[in-house]
Design a protein around this motif. Structure first.
Motif, short mmCIF file in Angstrom:
data_model
loop_
_atom_site.label_atom_id
_atom_site.label_comp_id
_atom_site.label_asym_id
_atom_site.label_seq_id
_atom_site.Cartn_x
_atom_site.Cartn_y
_atom_site.Cartn_z
N ILE A 1 1.01 -1.31 0.13
CA ILE A 1 0.01 -0.02 0.20
C ILE A 1 0.78 1.13 -0.12
CG2 ILE A 1 -1.67 1.18 1.38
CD1 ILE A 1 -2.95 -1.33 2.23
N VAL A 2 1.81 1.22 0.70
CA VAL A 2 2.71 2.24 0.95
C VAL A 2 3.51 2.59 -0.41
CG1 VAL A 2 5.14 3.15 1.78
CG2 VAL A 2 3.45 2.25 3.39
N PHE A 3 3.84 1.52 -1.11
CA PHE A 3 4.45 1.73 -2.67
C PHE A 3 3.52 2.65 -3.54
CE2 PHE A 3 5.27 0.54 -6.75
CZ PHE A 3 6.90 0.62 -7.04
N ILE A 4 2.30 2.00 -3.39
CA ILE A 4 1.40 2.40 -4.25
C ILE A 4 0.95 3.86 -4.24
CG2 ILE A 4 -1.34 2.15 -4.98
CD1 ILE A 4 -0.99 -0.91 -4.46
N VAL A 5 0.62 4.12 -2.73
CA VAL A 5 0.61 5.61 -2.33
C VAL A 5 1.53 6.53 -2.60
CG1 VAL A 5 0.11 7.05 -0.39
CG2 VAL A 5 -1.15 5.14 -0.62
N CYS A 6 2.82 6.15 -2.30
CA CYS A 6 4.09 7.08 -2.44
C CYS A 6 4.17 7.33 -4.10
CB CYS A 6 5.22 6.59 -1.76
SG CYS A 6 5.10 6.74 -0.04
N TYR A 7 4.26 6.18 -4.85
CA TYR A 7 4.64 6.43 -6.26
C TYR A 7 3.89 6.52 -7.26
CZ TYR A 7 9.35 5.04 -3.95
OH TYR A 7 10.42 4.97 -3.25
N THR A 8 2.37 6.46 -6.87
CA THR A 8 1.49 6.48 -7.98
C THR A 8 1.50 8.00 -8.42
OG1 THR A 8 0.33 4.46 -7.54
CG2 THR A 8 -0.91 6.10 -8.86
N PRO A 9 1.16 8.82 -7.46
CA PRO A 9 0.91 10.42 -8.05
C PRO A 9 1.90 11.04 -8.60
CG PRO A 9 0.23 10.17 -5.32
CD PRO A 9 1.04 8.70 -5.96
N TYR B 1 0.51 20.12 -8.60
CA TYR B 1 0.27 18.55 -8.41
C TYR B 1 1.46 17.79 -8.37
CZ TYR B 1 -1.23 13.91 -9.03
OH TYR B 1 -1.17 12.51 -8.90
N LEU B 2 2.20 18.28 -9.40
CA LEU B 2 3.68 17.58 -9.38
C LEU B 2 4.63 17.83 -8.26
CD1 LEU B 2 6.24 16.21 -10.95
CD2 LEU B 2 6.63 18.37 -11.95
#
Length: 286
Positions: A223-231, A258-259
């Motif tokens: 979950i941390v991987f998805i949350v941190c690197y998706t945006p 946003y970036l």
């Protein structure tokens, strides 16, 4: 060439106090957890395994990123003039971020193979040598990519030390590499390995707290991987297609804001890596 002026850059610097405070929080927490992780490695007396090699490289990548965050904080408050050193800082930031992504992926694959094929895993030879080679390939590959696409962050294309001119987009080939090979492929591998690890452990009749803890840690890491690197990877694409008005230097474009937020979110991962994988390592002894 940047269309911004010195005055517009100075005015925008005054509006970056929030960014400076945000990165200060990341630095303080990240410094503490990574210092503790490095101290644990230095004090380690037991024989090293391939898992330890992966984790040490992960900690090194996160620590290097953390140690250079004070320069980003300084830039937020006082503005560093765009120069060759800024180009170096930008690439250093992304090299360490993507090394962290790649090594996290390698750890997930390693953990899956050990749990999925436990008997074969015990008979594998040269595991430590393989881990060292994999880590060296990751570092070398990312340094090479940065060298090839160095012109993308040439000082002439920087609005501020850590920010590109909005009218100079990243090379589309670089965006494809970062998004597909740097994020989507690792994401699919991590989700596959983590979900299969969880399924395998759930099928085990053992109801111990250790198994529950392991499932929780593997889930949290995914979950941390998805949350941190998706945006941030969504931001790369959005920024590329955003239309830049002629007087862009006087505005904060939505995609650019946003970036900046996405970059900060990605940097917080260096605080979670050491914590998550330290406790995960405690669950296994390979």
């Amino acid at each position: 060439m940047c269309n911004s002026t010195t005055n517009s850059t100075t005015n925008n610097c005054k509006e970056d106090i929030l960014q400076g405070l945000a990165y200060s929080a990341v630095f303080l927490l990240g410094f503490l957890v990574n210092a503790a992780a490095l101290r644990a490695f230095i004090a380690k007396r037991d024989p090293w395994t391939d898992t330890h090699i992966y984790m040490l490289n992960l900690v090194i990548a996160d620590t290097v990123l953390i140690l250079f965050i004070p320069l980003r904080i300084y830039d937020a408050f006082y503005c560093l003039h765009p120069n060759e050193f800024c180009t170096f800082l930008i690439f250093l930031h992304y090299i360490n971020m993507y090394v962290s992504i790649m090594i996290t992926t390698a750890i997930s694959v390693h953990r899956y193979l050990v749990i999925r094929f436990p008997l074969q895993a015990r008979s594998w030879r040269k595991k430590k040598e393989t881990a060292c080679a994999v880590c060296l390939v990751f570092w070398g590959l990312l340094v090479t990519i940065c060298a090839i696409f160095r012109e993308n962050n040439d000082p002439k294309k920087l609005w501020k030390c850590y920010e590109r001119c909005k009218d100079n987009q990243l090379d589309p080939k670089l965006i494809v590499i970062l998004v597909s090979l740097g994020f989507l492929a690792p994401l699919l591998i991590i989700v596959f390995c983590s979900s299969h690890i969880i399924c395998i452990l759930l099928k085990v009749g053992d109801k111990s707290e250790e198994k529950k803890s392991t499932i929780g840690i593997v889930t949290a890491n995914m979950i941390v991987f998805i949350v941190c690197y998706t945006p941030i990877h969504i931001a790369f694409i959005v920024n590329y297609f955003e239309k830049v008005p002629e007087n862009w230097q006087s505005k904060y474009l939505p995609a650019h804001v946003y970036l900046l937020v996405a970059e900060w979110i990605a940097s917080t991962n260096c605080c979670f890596d050491s914590i998550g994988y330290y406790f995960l390592l405690k669950q296994f002894y390979f």
